[in-house]
Design an enzyme around this catalytic site. Structure first.
Site, PDB file in Angstrom:
ATOM      1  N   ASP A   2      -2.705   2.389  -6.230  1.00 16.37           N
ATOM      2  CA  ASP A   2      -1.683   2.599  -5.331  1.00 16.37           C
ATOM      3  C   ASP A   2      -1.631   1.428  -4.189  1.00 16.37           C
ATOM      4  OD1 ASP A   2      -4.254   2.930  -4.203  1.00 16.37           O
ATOM      5  OD2 ASP A   2      -3.624   4.905  -3.028  1.00 16.37           O
ATOM      6  N   GLU A   3      -2.619   0.154  -4.753  1.00 18.31           N
ATOM      7  CA  GLU A   3      -2.265  -0.871  -3.578  1.00 18.31           C
ATOM      8  C   GLU A   3      -2.285  -2.232  -4.264  1.00 18.31           C
ATOM      9  OE1 GLU A   3      -5.118  -1.482  -0.640  1.00 18.31           O
ATOM     10  OE2 GLU A   3      -6.737  -0.105  -1.524  1.00 18.31           O
ATOM     11  N   ASP A  23       0.679  -1.188   0.043  1.00 20.83           N
ATOM     12  CA  ASP A  23      -0.006  -0.059  -0.263  1.00 20.83           C
ATOM     13  C   ASP A  23       1.022   1.178  -0.078  1.00 20.83           C
ATOM     14  OD1 ASP A  23      -2.323   1.748   0.009  1.00 20.83           O
ATOM     15  OD2 ASP A  23      -2.831   1.266   2.208  1.00 20.83           O
TER      16      ASP A  23
END
Length: 357
Positions: free
Chosen positions: A106-107, A12
Site C-alpha cells: 500500500d505504499e 500511501d
C-alpha cells in the site's frame, strides 16, 4: 544527482486493507472496521478511520481493540484481493516513471524528476495519480511530494486521508523541525523514549544537538539523525529494492516463564509478523527467533527450511521449536521476536510440478 534536484512522491493508500473491505461490502461503510481476527489471541492487521477514532491501531491485540471500541466489526483478511488491487495501483505508477520503490502493498516511492507526461510539476503528477487510483479502484491515496524520500514520506502523512502535501527544498528543514521525532522514519518507540530522556522531543530539538552528542548516544545511527533533522536524505529511489528480512517483536509488561504463556505470546508475535510478510507479498526460508531474558540477555536462534515458509502456521511452528529448545527459563522472558529472511517474492516460490505419467 543531488537530493535537492530530485522530485520524489511518496504514495500511501488510506487505511488500505480496511478501505478495500468497506468498498466491497457496503454494509461496512461508515462503521469501525478491523481487518483481522476477534479471537482471544488475534491481532488487528488494519483499522478503518472510524476505528482509529477510538484508538484502534494495526498490530494491536484484538481484545484491546474491542475494549476501546465495543462496536468494532472484524473481517478476515483477503490478501489475494489486496495484492490484486496493489498490482492495479502499480500499473498506474508505471505510466509516470520506471523508478518505483515499493515499500509494501500500500505504499511506494516514485522518482518523477523526469516529467514523462509533461504535466508541469510533481504536484500535478501526484494529483493525476491519485485521481486515477480513485477512478480505477474506488479507493483514496495520500501523497507527499518533496525533494527526498525522508521528507516525502513525512509529507504524505500530513494531510491524510485523501490529501497532498508539497514540501519544496527551501522549506524542508523548517518542516521537519516542527514535527515530533517519533514521526521520523527510523525512530521507533525505544529510540523515541531514549530521545525523550535526553530532552529531544521535536525535530528542532534534534537539530540542536551536535554530531558528537548524537554519536555518543546513538552510535552508527547518528549521521542519519543529524541529516534528517535538517531535511537531508541522499538515498535514491531504488526500483530493485528488496527487504532483507521482515518480522515483529513484542516486549511484555511482565516477564513470562510458563510454557503456555510463552506459546500464547509467540502466537501473537507470529500474527503481527505474518501481517507484515503478507503486506510485502514475500516468502522466505530462514526463521529467526529473538529472545530477551529478564536480565536483558538477548539471544537469537535461526533455522533454514528446504521449502519457503508460505503460511503463518509454518512460521509459528518453526519459531516454537526454536523457543522450546531454550526452555525452561529461570528468570523469565521479557521480549520475543520472529523474523523471516532469505526472502523471495511470492510469485517466485516454486509450485509443485505435475508428473508426466
Amino acid at each position: 544527482m543531488t537530493g535537492n534536484s530530485r522530485k520524489i512522491i511518496h504514495i500511501d493508500m488510506d487505511a488500505f486493507y480496511a478501505s478495500v473491505e468497506q468498498r466491497d461490502d457496503p454494509a461496512l461503510r461508515g462503521r469501525p472496521v478491523a481487518v483481522g481476527s476477534a479471537r482471544g489471541r488475534g491481532v488487528v492487521a488494519a483499522a478503518s478511520y472510524e476505528a482509529r477514532a477510538f484508538g484502534v491501531r494495526s498490530a494491536m491485540p484484538s481484545v484491546t481493540a474491542l475494549r476501546r471500541c465495543a462496536d468494532l466489526v472484524f473481517v478476515p483478511p483477503r490478501f489475494d484481493v489486496y495484492r490484486a488491487v496493489s498490482r492495479q495501483i502499480h500499473t498506474i505508477f508505471a505510466d509516470y516513471t520506471d523508478l518505483i520503490e515499493p515499500l509494501s502493498l500500500d505504499e511506494a516511492y516514485l522518482d518523477v524528476t523526469e516529467d514523462r507526461r509533461a504535466l508541469g510539476s510533481a504536484r500535478a503528477i501526484a494529483e493525476e495519480i491519485r485521481a486515477r487510483i480513485r477512478a480505477d479502484t474506488a479507493l483514496t491515496a495520500s501523497a507527499g511530494v518533496s525533494y527526498n524520500k525522508f521528507v516525502a514520506k513525512l509529507a504524505s502523512d500530513q494531510n491524510k486521508p485523501d490529501g497532498v502535501c508539497v514540501i519544496p527544498p527551501a522549506k524542508g528543514a523548517a518542516f521537519v523541525q516542527t514535527l515530533p521525532v517519533k514521526r521520523f522514519h527510523g525512530v521507533g518507540p525505544v529510540t523515541a523514549a531514549k530521545m525523550a530522556r535526553l530532552g529531544i522531543e521535536s525535530g528542532a530539538d534534534l537539530a540542536a544537538q551536535s554530531i558528537e552528542f548524537l554519536r555518543a548516544h546513538f552510535g552508527s545511527h547518528a549521521d542519519y539523525l543529524h541529516g534528517a533533522a535538517r531535511g537531508i536524505d541522499e538515498r535514491p529511489v531504488r526500483a530493485d529494492r528488496e527487504a532483507k528480512s521482515i518480522g515483529a517483536e513484542r516486549t511484555f509488561e511482565t516477564d513470562l516463564a510458563a510454557e503456555a504463556d510463552l506459546r500464547a505470546a509467540l502466537e501473537r508475535v507470529a500474527d503481527a509478523a505474518w501481517v507484515r510478510i503478507e503486506r510485502h507479498a514475500a516468502r522466505g526460508r530462514t526463521v529467526t527467533l529473538k529472545l530477551r531474558h529478564a536480565d536483558f540477555r538477548t539471544l537469537t536462534r535461526a533455522r533454514s527450511t528446504v521449502e519457503a515458509v508460505t503460511t503463518r502456521e509454518m512460521l509459528l511452528e518453526t519459531g516454537w521449536s526454536l523457543l522450546r529448545a531454550e526452555l525452561p527459563v529461570e528468570r523469565g522472558i521479557r521480549l520475543l521476536g520472529l523474523t523471516l529472511s532469505g526472502l523471495v517474492r511470492e510469485e517466485d516460490v516454486a509450485q509443485p510440478t505435475l508428473p508426466f505419467g
